[in-house]
Design a protein around this motif. Structure first.
Motif, PDB file in Angstrom:
ATOM      1  N   ASN A 345       0.828  -1.207   0.000  1.00  0.00           N
ATOM      2  CA  ASN A 345       0.000   0.000   0.000  1.00  0.00           C
ATOM      3  C   ASN A 345       0.867   1.264   0.000  1.00  0.00           C
ATOM      4  OD1 ASN A 345       0.814   0.511   2.678  1.00  0.00           O
ATOM      5  ND2 ASN A 345      -1.038  -0.377   3.566  1.00  0.00           N
ATOM      6  N   ALA A 346       0.233   2.413  -0.077  1.00  0.00           N
ATOM      7  CA  ALA A 346       0.966   3.673  -0.215  1.00  0.00           C
ATOM      8  C   ALA A 346       1.903   3.930   0.959  1.00  0.00           C
ATOM      9  CB  ALA A 346      -0.033   4.826  -0.363  1.00  0.00           C
ATOM     10  N   GLU A 347       1.473   3.623   2.177  1.00  0.00           N
ATOM     11  CA  GLU A 347       2.322   3.841   3.349  1.00  0.00           C
ATOM     12  C   GLU A 347       3.556   2.958   3.295  1.00  0.00           C
ATOM     13  OE1 GLU A 347       4.180   4.959   6.680  1.00  0.00           O
ATOM     14  OE2 GLU A 347       2.557   6.011   5.631  1.00  0.00           O
ATOM     15  N   ALA A 348       3.387   1.697   2.890  1.00  0.00           N
ATOM     16  CA  ALA A 348       4.524   0.791   2.764  1.00  0.00           C
ATOM     17  C   ALA A 348       5.507   1.303   1.719  1.00  0.00           C
ATOM     18  CB  ALA A 348       4.038  -0.605   2.392  1.00  0.00           C
ATOM     19  N   GLN A 349       4.998   1.781   0.602  1.00  0.00           N
ATOM     20  CA  GLN A 349       5.865   2.293  -0.459  1.00  0.00           C
ATOM     21  C   GLN A 349       6.595   3.560  -0.020  1.00  0.00           C
ATOM     22  OE1 GLN A 349       4.264   2.398  -4.413  1.00  0.00           O
ATOM     23  NE2 GLN A 349       3.130   0.487  -4.169  1.00  0.00           N
ATOM     24  N   THR A 350       5.948   4.368   0.790  1.00  0.00           N
ATOM     25  CA  THR A 350       6.596   5.569   1.311  1.00  0.00           C
ATOM     26  C   THR A 350       7.791   5.196   2.184  1.00  0.00           C
ATOM     27  OG1 THR A 350       4.513   6.812   1.283  1.00  0.00           O
ATOM     28  CG2 THR A 350       6.269   7.668   2.687  1.00  0.00           C
ATOM     29  N   GLN A 351       7.587   4.233   3.067  1.00  0.00           N
ATOM     30  CA  GLN A 351       8.674   3.794   3.949  1.00  0.00           C
ATOM     31  C   GLN A 351       9.853   3.245   3.150  1.00  0.00           C
ATOM     32  OE1 GLN A 351       7.594   1.379   7.419  1.00  0.00           O
ATOM     33  NE2 GLN A 351       5.468   2.048   7.197  1.00  0.00           N
ATOM     34  N   LEU A 352       9.577   2.452   2.140  1.00  0.00           N
ATOM     35  CA  LEU A 352      10.646   1.869   1.328  1.00  0.00           C
ATOM     36  C   LEU A 352      11.430   2.946   0.582  1.00  0.00           C
ATOM     37  CD1 LEU A 352       8.779  -1.256  -0.074  1.00  0.00           C
ATOM     38  CD2 LEU A 352      10.856  -1.308   1.310  1.00  0.00           C
ATOM     39  N   ALA A 353      10.739   3.962   0.102  1.00  0.00           N
ATOM     40  CA  ALA A 353      11.409   5.028  -0.643  1.00  0.00           C
ATOM     41  C   ALA A 353      12.259   5.905   0.266  1.00  0.00           C
ATOM     42  CB  ALA A 353      10.377   5.871  -1.388  1.00  0.00           C
ATOM     43  N   VAL A 354      11.698   6.316   1.392  1.00  0.00           N
ATOM     44  CA  VAL A 354      12.399   7.226   2.295  1.00  0.00           C
ATOM     45  C   VAL A 354      13.556   6.528   3.003  1.00  0.00           C
ATOM     46  CG1 VAL A 354      12.180   8.628   4.373  1.00  0.00           C
ATOM     47  CG2 VAL A 354      10.386   8.708   2.628  1.00  0.00           C
ATOM     48  N   VAL A 365       2.432   8.523  -4.068  1.00  0.00           N
ATOM     49  CA  VAL A 365       3.565   8.486  -3.138  1.00  0.00           C
ATOM     50  C   VAL A 365       4.662   9.442  -3.602  1.00  0.00           C
ATOM     51  CG1 VAL A 365       5.214   7.004  -1.940  1.00  0.00           C
ATOM     52  CG2 VAL A 365       2.971   6.105  -2.565  1.00  0.00           C
ATOM     53  N   TYR A 366       4.879   9.515  -4.918  1.00  0.00           N
ATOM     54  CA  TYR A 366       5.830  10.507  -5.442  1.00  0.00           C
ATOM     55  C   TYR A 366       5.397  11.924  -5.073  1.00  0.00           C
ATOM     56  CZ  TYR A 366       8.251   7.056  -8.360  1.00  0.00           C
ATOM     57  OH  TYR A 366       8.983   5.981  -8.804  1.00  0.00           O
ATOM     58  N   ASP A 367       4.086  12.133  -5.007  1.00  0.00           N
ATOM     59  CA  ASP A 367       3.546  13.463  -4.714  1.00  0.00           C
ATOM     60  C   ASP A 367       3.461  13.761  -3.223  1.00  0.00           C
ATOM     61  OD1 ASP A 367       3.195  13.814  -7.444  1.00  0.00           O
ATOM     62  OD2 ASP A 367       1.107  13.140  -7.417  1.00  0.00           O
ATOM     63  N   SER A 368       3.807  12.789  -2.382  1.00  0.00           N
ATOM     64  CA  SER A 368       3.632  12.958  -0.938  1.00  0.00           C
ATOM     65  C   SER A 368       4.666  13.900  -0.326  1.00  0.00           C
ATOM     66  CB  SER A 368       3.723  11.594  -0.238  1.00  0.00           C
ATOM     67  OG  SER A 368       5.051  11.082  -0.326  1.00  0.00           O
ATOM     68  N   GLU A 370       6.318  13.411   2.373  1.00  0.00           N
ATOM     69  CA  GLU A 370       7.477  12.650   2.867  1.00  0.00           C
ATOM     70  C   GLU A 370       8.552  12.502   1.795  1.00  0.00           C
ATOM     71  OE1 GLU A 370       3.862  10.815   5.041  1.00  0.00           O
ATOM     72  OE2 GLU A 370       4.326  11.734   3.094  1.00  0.00           O
ATOM     73  N   LEU A 371       8.137  12.179   0.567  1.00  0.00           N
ATOM     74  CA  LEU A 371       9.131  12.005  -0.495  1.00  0.00           C
ATOM     75  C   LEU A 371       9.711  13.344  -0.947  1.00  0.00           C
ATOM     76  CD1 LEU A 371       8.328   9.004  -0.588  1.00  0.00           C
ATOM     77  CD2 LEU A 371       8.687   9.148  -3.062  1.00  0.00           C
ATOM     78  N   LYS A 372       8.889  14.368  -0.964  1.00  0.00           N
ATOM     79  CA  LYS A 372       9.388  15.681  -1.374  1.00  0.00           C
ATOM     80  C   LYS A 372      10.411  16.224  -0.384  1.00  0.00           C
ATOM     81  CE  LYS A 372       5.396  17.007  -4.153  1.00  0.00           C
ATOM     82  NZ  LYS A 372       4.239  17.917  -4.332  1.00  0.00           N
ATOM     83  N   LYS A 373      10.324  15.771   0.854  1.00  0.00           N
ATOM     84  CA  LYS A 373      11.310  16.159   1.857  1.00  0.00           C
ATOM     85  C   LYS A 373      12.599  15.359   1.691  1.00  0.00           C
ATOM     86  CE  LYS A 373      11.950  16.575   6.874  1.00  0.00           C
ATOM     87  NZ  LYS A 373      11.320  16.377   8.211  1.00  0.00           N
ATOM     88  N   ALA A 374      12.486  14.118   1.213  1.00  0.00           N
ATOM     89  CA  ALA A 374      13.637  13.216   1.129  1.00  0.00           C
ATOM     90  C   ALA A 374      14.400  13.327  -0.186  1.00  0.00           C
ATOM     91  CB  ALA A 374      13.175  11.773   1.333  1.00  0.00           C
ATOM     92  N   TYR A 375      13.741  13.813  -1.251  1.00  0.00           N
ATOM     93  CA  TYR A 375      14.365  13.848  -2.577  1.00  0.00           C
ATOM     94  C   TYR A 375      14.096  15.185  -3.259  1.00  0.00           C
ATOM     95  CZ  TYR A 375      14.661   8.723  -2.227  1.00  0.00           C
ATOM     96  OH  TYR A 375      14.923   7.437  -1.824  1.00  0.00           O
ATOM     97  N   PRO A 376      14.989  15.618  -4.144  1.00  0.00           N
ATOM     98  CA  PRO A 376      14.713  16.808  -4.956  1.00  0.00           C
ATOM     99  C   PRO A 376      13.478  16.589  -5.826  1.00  0.00           C
ATOM    100  CG  PRO A 376      17.051  16.214  -5.066  1.00  0.00           C
ATOM    101  CD  PRO A 376      16.345  15.071  -4.383  1.00  0.00           C
ATOM    102  N   ALA A 377      12.696  17.626  -5.991  1.00  0.00           N
ATOM    103  CA  ALA A 377      11.438  17.518  -6.727  1.00  0.00           C
ATOM    104  C   ALA A 377      11.649  17.076  -8.169  1.00  0.00           C
ATOM    105  CB  ALA A 377      10.694  18.846  -6.684  1.00  0.00           C
ATOM    106  N   ASP A 378      12.690  17.605  -8.832  1.00  0.00           N
ATOM    107  CA  ASP A 378      12.899  17.248 -10.233  1.00  0.00           C
ATOM    108  C   ASP A 378      13.366  15.800 -10.391  1.00  0.00           C
ATOM    109  OD1 ASP A 378      15.391  17.903  -9.089  1.00  0.00           O
ATOM    110  OD2 ASP A 378      16.237  18.467 -11.028  1.00  0.00           O
TER     111      ASP A 378
END
Length: 439
Positions: A345-354, A365-368, A370-378
Motif C-alpha cells: 500500500n501507499a504507506e509501505a511504499q513511502t517507507q521503502l522510498a524514504v 507516493v511521489y507526490d507525498s 514525505e518524499l518531497k522532503k527526502a528527494y529533490p522535486a525534479d
C-alpha cells in the motif's frame, strides 16, 4: 495468450525443494496464529522486516525468509518450491521478469474483485502496472518500481558543453566523456543487467527483442532482434567499447562497480546509467571513501533522462522493481493476499522510498510530503516519468531462456558488432525457443 512451458518432473524434486530451508509449522504460528512466509531479496531488509511486523494481525504473523542476492538464484529457489507445490510459500518478492513464467505455470494466485482493484488502481504507474498482468488477470501486486536514469557530474557535462535539460544521445555522452577524460559507467558483465542495457538500447531505436504482438505466445514468439534497431544498439556498445570512456572493468561491470568512478580521488568523474538507489547511496557516502568529498561535492551530482539510442527518438528507460506474488499452494491463501495488499500500500511504499531508496510504483507516493522532503522535486518527477514511459523486457514465460541466449551472443561487449551480433543472436534465440539448441 498464455502457454505452459515444457517442464520435466525429476524424482525427488519435492523433497529437494522443501529442504532448501527448514521452516516451522506451515500453517501454525505462535499463539495459534497462522504463519505467512514471505520470501524477500536482500534489498531493503530493515524496512521489509518492519512491514512484516506492521502488517501482521491477530490472525496471522508474517515471517521473513531471505532469498539469495542473485536474481537468477532467487528464481531457481522459488521455482523449485512452487514446482513441488510447497504450501509454505505464501508471499514472494519477484523480479518483474519472472512474473509471466510463474503466472503461466499457475504458481501465482490471481487477485480478484476488490483486491485486484486495490493493488492495481489508477494510482499505479503504467510501467509498473504492466508487469503484474498476465492472461487478463492481476497476478501480483506492484511494491516498488525501479528505473534507470543518466547520473553524471554536472561539472563534467558543463565542461563538455552538454545541456542536460534537453535529451542527450549515447553518442554525445560517450564523446563528451572521451574528450574530457571522463568515463561512462554501464552494466556489461555477463548477467541480467547487461540484457537490461541491450533491451533499452533496442527499444530506444524503435525495436524489440521479440515482436510485442507475439511475445506472450511463448515458443512461437517472433524474434525481431536482427533489425535496424538491433544494429543501432550494437553500434552504441561497440562505440563505448572502442572509446577511452570505457571503464577498466567494462566487460565485468555491474551496478556496484560502476558507482566507483563518479567521485574518484582524481579526475572529472563519469556519466553513468544506473538505478534509482544511486541518490541515497552517494548521500550516505558524503565525506567517505567512494563518495563526494563534502556537501558541495554532492551538489555536483546530476541526473537526466536515460540517453537516446537514436537522436530525436525518445529513450525507453529500463523498468525493474519488485512485485509481490502469492503462492497458489499457500495453506493461508486469503490471509496471504490480504498481507500482500498491506505490504504494497501507499504507506509501505513511502517507507521503502524514504528509508531504503526503493522508489514507489504509485504516483500519489511521489507526490507525498514525505518524499518531497527526502528527494529533490525534479528527481522525483524524472523517476516517475521514466517508470511511466519506460520499456519492459520481453513479457514471456520463457524469459530466463531468452535472457541467457542473448547474454551468450552479446558478451563480451568488446566483441559486439552491428554487422553480425544481432543476426547471430536472432538465429540462436530462435533455435532456443524452437527447442533446436541448448544454452
Amino acid at each position: 495468450m498464455a502457454v505452459r512451458p515444457v517442464r520435466r518432473v525429476v524424482a525427488g524434486m519435492a523433497a529437494a525443494a522443501l529442504s532448501v530451508s527448514v521452516l516451522s509449522a506451515c500453517g501454525g504460528g505462535s499463539g495459534g496464529k497462522a504463519t505467512l512466509n514471505w520470501y524477500i531479496n536482500p534489498d531493503g531488509q530493515v524496512t521489509l522486516n518492519k512491514l512484516a511486523k506492521d502488517c501482521s494481525t491477530d490472525q496471522y504473523e508474517i515471517k521473513i525468509q531471505l532469498l539469495p542476492a542473485s536474481a537468477t538464484d532467487q528464481r531457481t529457489q522459488l521455482a523449485r518450491r512452487l514446482a513441488a507445490e510447497d504450501s509454505s510459500t505464501d508471499l514472494m518478492s519477484l523480479d518483474p521478469v519472472f512474473v509471466p513464467e510463474f503466472a503461466n505455470a499457475e504458481w501465482l494466485a490471481p487477485f480478484e474483485g476488490e483486491q485486484a482493484d486495490q493493488v492495481l488502481d489508477d494510482d499505479v504507474l503504467k510501467g509498473a502496472a504492466e508487469t503484474v498482468q498476465w492472461d487478463d488477470k492481476v497476478v501480483a501486486a506492484p511494491q516498488w518500481a525501479n528505473t534507470q536514469v543518466l547520473w553524471h557530474r554536472k561539472s563534467l557535462a558543463e565542461k563538455a558543453g552538454l545541456d542536460m535539460t534537453k535529451p542527450v544521445t549515447w553518442d554525445q555522452v560517450i564523446e563528451a566523456a572521451s574528450d574530457n577524460k571522463g568515463t561512462v559507467g554501464v552494466q556489461a558483465n555477463k548477467y541480467e543487467a547487461y540484457v537490461v542495457w541491450i533491451n533499452a538500447l533496442i527499444q530506444g531505436a524503435g525495436g524489440n527483442i521479440l515482436d510485442p504482438e507475439t511475445v506472450e505466445s511463448g515458443r512461437d514468439a517472433k524474434v525481431t532482434i536482427d533489425s535496424e534497431a538491433g544494429k543501432e544498439a550494437a553500434a552504441v556498445i561497440k562505440k563505448l567499447a572502442d572509446s577511452p570512456a570505457a571503464q577498466p572493468d567494462f566487460t565485468t561491470s555491474n551496478e556496484g562497480t560502476s558507482l566507483g568512478q563518479m567521485f574518484p580521488a582524481e579526475g572529472p568523474g563519469e556519466f553513468m546509467t544506473n538505478w534509482t538507489f544511486v541518490y541515497k547511496n552517494y548521500e550516505g557516502l558524503i565525506g567517505k571513501p567512494g563518495g563526494p568529498k563534502d556537501k558541495k561535492g554532492f551538489e555536483d551530482l546530476g541526473w537526466a533522462r536515460y540517453p537516446e539510442t537514436v537522436e530525436g527518438e525518445e529513450s525507453k528507460p529500463p523498468i525493474g522493481g519488485i512485485d509481490i506474488g502469492v503462492g497458489a499452494y499457500s495453506e493461508n491463501l486469503e490471509y496471504a493476499q490480504k498481507a500482500a495488499v498491506c505490504v504494497t500500500n501507499a504507506e509501505a511504499q513511502t517507507q521503502l522510498a524514504v528509508n531504503e531508496g526503493l522508489m514507489p510504483s504509485r504516483q500519489s507516493v511521489y507526490d507525498s510530503a514525505e518524499l518531497k522532503k527526502a528527494y529533490p522535486a525534479d528527481l522525483l518527477e524524472l523517476f516517475s516519468e521514466s517508470v511511466d514511459t519506460g520499456g519492459p523486457r520481453p513479457k514471456s514465460a520463457f524469459y530466463s531462456q531468452i535472457s541467457s541466449a542473448i547474454q551468450s551472443r552479446w558478451h563480451s561487449p568488446n566483441s559486439v558488432s552491428p554487422n553480425s551480433t544481432p543476426e547471430k543472436s536472432a538465429d540462436f534465440l530462435t533455435a532456443i525457443l524452437e527447442g533446436k539448441a541448448l544454452l
